[in-house]
Design an enzyme around this catalytic site. Structure first.
Site, PDB file in Angstrom:
ATOM      1  CG  ASP A   1      33.030  45.515  56.991  1.00 40.41           C
ATOM      2  OD1 ASP A   1      33.433  46.406  56.207  1.00 40.41           O
ATOM      3  OD2 ASP A   1      32.191  45.732  57.888  1.00 40.41           O
TER       4      ASP A   1
ATOM      5  CG  HIS B   1      32.949  49.837  56.647  1.00 37.22           C
ATOM      6  ND1 HIS B   1      32.240  48.708  57.006  1.00 37.22           N
ATOM      7  CD2 HIS B   1      32.216  50.887  57.080  1.00 37.22           C
ATOM      8  CE1 HIS B   1      31.127  49.064  57.626  1.00 37.22           C
ATOM      9  NE2 HIS B   1      31.085  50.383  57.684  1.00 37.22           N
TER      10      HIS B   1
ATOM     11  CG  ASN C   1      23.980  54.945  59.733  1.00 36.59           C
ATOM     12  OD1 ASN C   1      23.697  54.343  60.750  1.00 36.59           O
ATOM     13  ND2 ASN C   1      25.169  54.887  59.168  1.00 36.59           N
TER      14      ASN C   1
ATOM     15  CB  SER D   1      29.168  50.729  60.331  1.00 37.73           C
ATOM     16  OG  SER D   1      28.553  50.482  59.108  1.00 37.73           O
TER      17      SER D   1
END
Length: 468
Positions: free
Chosen positions: A73, A111, A224, A289
């Protein structure tokens, strides 16, 4: 017509993946709302998925101890109060972070910490807590409790979603990150990143195959719709990867915080999620996520309970115990169904010999056959002496004068064709004279009334419009 060769199509495909690939949290976060002033325990009280997905019941069996989970990430802030002691190693695949992977980088630097706290957050004692707690009921700590609070994390930082200062692309970073995670003991890899294309660069093949051969579970986000992912994008389309779709609070497929595709394996909560931010604060967010670390955490619980269980068996436990939803059986919105962590840890699940989500080894065998690496070039004369020729030298055929027999045959052919031509002209003249005495009517199309001669009818087809 211009045709495109297979290598050119491959390069175009890889380029398309490189452009659209891994938009990080930009594509996968439906919302992110920071609220640093809120009390940490108030956030913990809102972690509805711990009970709804059967995770608190699964904790009766396992909390993930002894399992390393790599989070590929934007980097993890290991100093967050809820991650104290959780991050045990890391690596920077971006070339723009810190060597330990703990510097937050990329277009959405927060994130990785959000994902990490949801997966393995350990909570923390409030500042006013007494160092020697008085006897009484056990009270959970403040802060975020992850799905696998005793698991160990490896932080692998990647720069995605914007121009990387180091110049390293996703085609370089992702396979490098996966290989490092495998080589450093990860039994589960969480990839809460995705792209808007189902195709992936061929440069990823070997790394994901390596993880498969080393018995590592890879869990990836489906993407998404609100981020442009109407269909699942890579790496969640890679065979063998456990792809996670998103649910709303009613356990229905989320409209904004999910996508659809045949590669989806299981669905987990994706709305009204909570996580930690770099610096010690918290945030509410949404998207697959966040669904992904929930499922990765359950994989860690299973691998902790059964250390010798294969990756295929772990994935099968998760998908076969999922609660069926949507169309009966596996479908493109829920996969095999809604995550049930308690059943995944407690149910009697028959063993399987293959991954129910496929295998990249087989995919490579079938689909990459025409894209093999070029053969090693043959050494030139400056490096090695040329081998003796095995075929005789090519010669140019010498022209021969035609024989008299050949000339006689040629003359006969010419005379024969001339006679045939004269006969055809004569027959045509006779037919024309007959036609002049008995003219035939033109062809009429009854629907339109258009008159057109058969001889002048165009040799083409009339295509209907879209409404036809």
């Amino acid at each position: 017509m211009h045709t495109t060769s297979a290598p050119t199509r491959l390069v175009s495909r890889a380029a398309a993946a490189a452009v659209a690939v891994l938009l990080a949290a930009c594509c996968l976060c439906a919302g992110l709302f920071s609220a640093p002033a809120a009390r940490a325990d108030e956030w913990r009280d809102k972690e509805y998925w711990l009970a709804d997905s059967g995770i608190t019941k699964a904790w009766e069996v396992s909390k993930g101890a002894g399992v390393k989970v790599a989070i590929i990430d934007s980097g993890i802030d290991a100093q967050h109060p809820d991650l104290k002691g959780a991050v045990v190693g890391g690596y920077d695949a971006s070339g723009s972070g810190q060597p330990d992977g703990q510097k937050s980088v990329g277009s959405k630097p927060e994130h990785g910490t959000l994902v990490a706290t949801m997966l393995a957050g350990r909570g923390h004692q409030p500042a006013s807590a007494s160092p020697s707690p008085s006897p009484g009921p056990v009270v959970p700590p403040d802060g975020i409790m992850g799905v696998a609070p005793e698991a160990q994390l490896l932080s692998v930082s990647t720069w995605l979603g914007s121009a990387n200062p180091s110049g390293k692309s996703d085609q370089d970073q992702i396979p490098e990150a996966v290989r490092w995670a495998v080589d450093n003991g990860a039994k589960v890899i969480n990839i809460s990143l995705g792209s808007t294309t189902p195709q992936w660069p061929q440069s990823w093949d070997a790394a994901f195959l390596y993880a498969e051969q080393k018995d590592v579970v890879i869990v990836a986000a489906a993407g998404n719709r609100v981020g442009g992912n109407t269909q699942v994008g890579a790496p969640a389309t890679i065979p063998g990867v456990l792809t996670v779709a998103g649910l709303d609070r009613k356990n229905d497929a989320s409209v904004d915080a999910s996508s659809q595709g045949i590669s989806i394996g299981v669905a987990a909560p994706a709305e009204n999620l909570l996580g930690g931010l770099p610096g010690g604060s918290y945030a509410e967010w949404a998207g697959t996520s966040g669904s992904t670390p929930i499922v990765s955490g359950v994989a860690a619980l299973i691998r902790s309970k059964w250390p010798d269980m294969s990756a295929e068996q772990v994935i099968n436990r998760i998908v076969s115990t999922a609660k069926d939803a949507g169309t009966p059986g596996k479908d493109p919105l829920y996969g095999y169904g809604i995550l049930n962590a308690e059943a995944a840890l407690k149910a009697d699940v028959p063993e399987v010999s293959v991954n129910p989500l496929g295998t990249i080894a087989e995919w490579i065998r079938v689909h990459r056959r025409g894209n093999a690496a070029p053969a090693t070039p043959v050494p030139t004369a400056t490096h090695a002496p040329s081998a003796a020729p095995t075929l005789p030298e090519a010669t140019v055929p010498a022209a021969k004068a035609p024989s008299q027999r050949d000339s006689a045959i040629g003359a006969a052919v010419v005379i024969g064709f001339a006679a045939l031509f004269v006969a055809i002209i004569a027959a045509a003249a006779v037919q024309l004279r007959r036609a002049a005495r008995n003219p035939s009517p033109a062809l009429e199309e009854p629907d339109t009334g258009v008159m057109e001669s058969l001889k002048t009818r165009p040799d083409s087809q009339v295509t209907k419009g879209s409404g036809g």
